[in-house]
Enzyme design. Structure first.
Site, PDB file in Angstrom:
ATOM      1  N   ALA A   1      27.098 -10.334 -63.548  1.00  0.00           N
ATOM      2  CA  ALA A   1      26.334 -10.714 -64.745  1.00  0.00           C
ATOM      3  C   ALA A   1      26.553 -12.158 -65.174  1.00  0.00           C
ATOM      4  CB  ALA A   1      26.696  -9.775 -65.894  1.00  0.00           C
ATOM      5  N   ALA A   2      27.064 -12.989 -64.284  1.00  0.00           N
ATOM      6  CA  ALA A   2      27.363 -14.370 -64.681  1.00  0.00           C
ATOM      7  C   ALA A   2      26.128 -15.099 -65.196  1.00  0.00           C
ATOM      8  CB  ALA A   2      27.974 -15.128 -63.510  1.00  0.00           C
ATOM      9  N   GLY A   3      25.002 -14.953 -64.504  1.00  0.00           N
ATOM     10  CA  GLY A   3      23.778 -15.605 -64.940  1.00  0.00           C
ATOM     11  C   GLY A   3      23.276 -15.073 -66.268  1.00  0.00           C
ATOM     12  N   ASP A   4      23.460 -13.772 -66.503  1.00  0.00           N
ATOM     13  CA  ASP A   4      23.054 -13.183 -67.774  1.00  0.00           C
ATOM     14  C   ASP A   4      23.923 -13.700 -68.920  1.00  0.00           C
ATOM     15  OD1 ASP A   4      21.157 -11.693 -66.426  1.00  0.00           O
ATOM     16  OD2 ASP A   4      22.458  -9.943 -66.229  1.00  0.00           O
TER      17      ASP A   4
END
Length: 317
Positions: free
Chosen positions: A259-262
């Site tokens: 979920a880094a981009g989120d």
């Protein structure tokens, strides 16, 4: 890093239009090849979905958040509503779909923190322009509209029309990667693709700085004022009209990059306002994303405002 991160300084009102998924996660030594079965390790479930992940990330970063989404009329949907409400996310516009199951995502995470994901969209695939119209007053009253691509484009188009009419900043995280029309992209204020998504949107193979400038230029030509291409462990490339800047990543040991981009996009929505410079907002969002990859799970990995503050206080300036 001299950025005021006190909760009281954040009055950002964020509406997130997007998905909710229940994540089913298996930790494995490596990702399987086609046709291969691997004996993995620990299995656990976690709340996820790009829209819900970003909503929780923004809320934990101090923003006032409304989520517009759909869940199924099932146990997973009930858990979704309880979990989001516990995070302080307004769920007045999370509809319960009586004809579809709550979306699910099946995720394999290897020992390096890399992952592969398959999503069964379920109720997410039925988010409609009518759902958006019911949330029109919330969008009109917001500072930021944040969207992704795990729900139908017609719903996103309607949300963007409302936002642009009322001068609400539109942030698009164009994931999962898919072709988008120039007309759709022209309504976006800030776009946050990763390298793969930037390549798909522009046709430019991302490598060094020249290719980043070229890809950002293509997106600017479609009317997008701010382009932020996230580069994972390399950092991020920030481009506005006439100015380009590469921002190096914070160094951490990754456990799960799911979920880094989120987290980056959700935190950016919380900070990209008149009280913070855009560069500072990106750096804070990079710090939040760096913290997120040190934990397993999607929403579970989103850091609090306090955690982000402490991390920045002990990071090189």
């Amino acid at each position: 890093m001299d950025v005021n991160l006190k909760a009281g300084s954040l009055s950002q009102k964020v509406v997130v239009v997007g998905s909710y998924n229940a994540d089913m996660i298996i930790k494995a030594p490596r990702l399987p090849r086609l046709g291969e079965t691997i004996l993995g390790g620990r299995f656990h479930t976690s709340p996820g979905g790009k829209g819900a992940n970003q909503a929780v990330a923004a809320a934990r970063a101090g923003a006032n958040v409304v989520l517009v989404a759909r869940v199924g009329d099932d146990l997973l949907g009930q858990e979704a509503l309880r979990g989001l409400q516990a995070e302080g996310v307004n769920t007045d516009h999370v509809s319960v779909d009586h004809g579809n199951q709550t979306g699910t995502a099946w995720i394999i995470v290897d020992d390096r923190g890399e992952n592969c994901i398959v999503v069964a969209s379920g109720a997410n695939a039925c988010l409609s322009p009518d759902d958006i119209l019911r949330a029109e007053a919330s969008i009109t009253a917001s500072d930021i509209l944040l969207m992704q691509l795990e729900c139908p484009v017609p719903a996103l188009e309607r949300a963007m029309q409302i936002a642009r009419r009322d001068n609400v900043t539109v942030i698009l995280n164009p994931a999962p990667a898919m072709p988008l029309s120039a007309g759709f992209l022209s309504g976006v204020s800030i776009i946050t693709p990763n390298e793969v998504e930037a390549e798909m949107l522009t046709g430019v193979k991302i490598g060094g700085e020249e290719s980043l400038v070229q890809a950002a230029g293509s997106l600017h030509n479609w009317g997008i004022g701010t382009v932020i291409i996230t580069l994972g462990a390399r950092g991020a490339f920030l481009s506005t009209a006439g100015e380009h800047r590469f921002l190096p990543a914070f160094q951490v040991t990754p456990v799960d990059t799911t979920a880094a981009g989120d987290v980056f996009s959700g935190c950016l929505a919380a900070f990209a306002d008149r009280t913070h410079s855009l560069q500072d907002a990106v750096r804070v969002s990079m710090a939040a994303a760096a913290l997120s990859v040190t934990k397993l799970g999607a929403q579970d990995s989103a850091p609090t405002l306090e955690a982000i503050t402490q991390f920045l206080a002990h990071s090189p300036r």
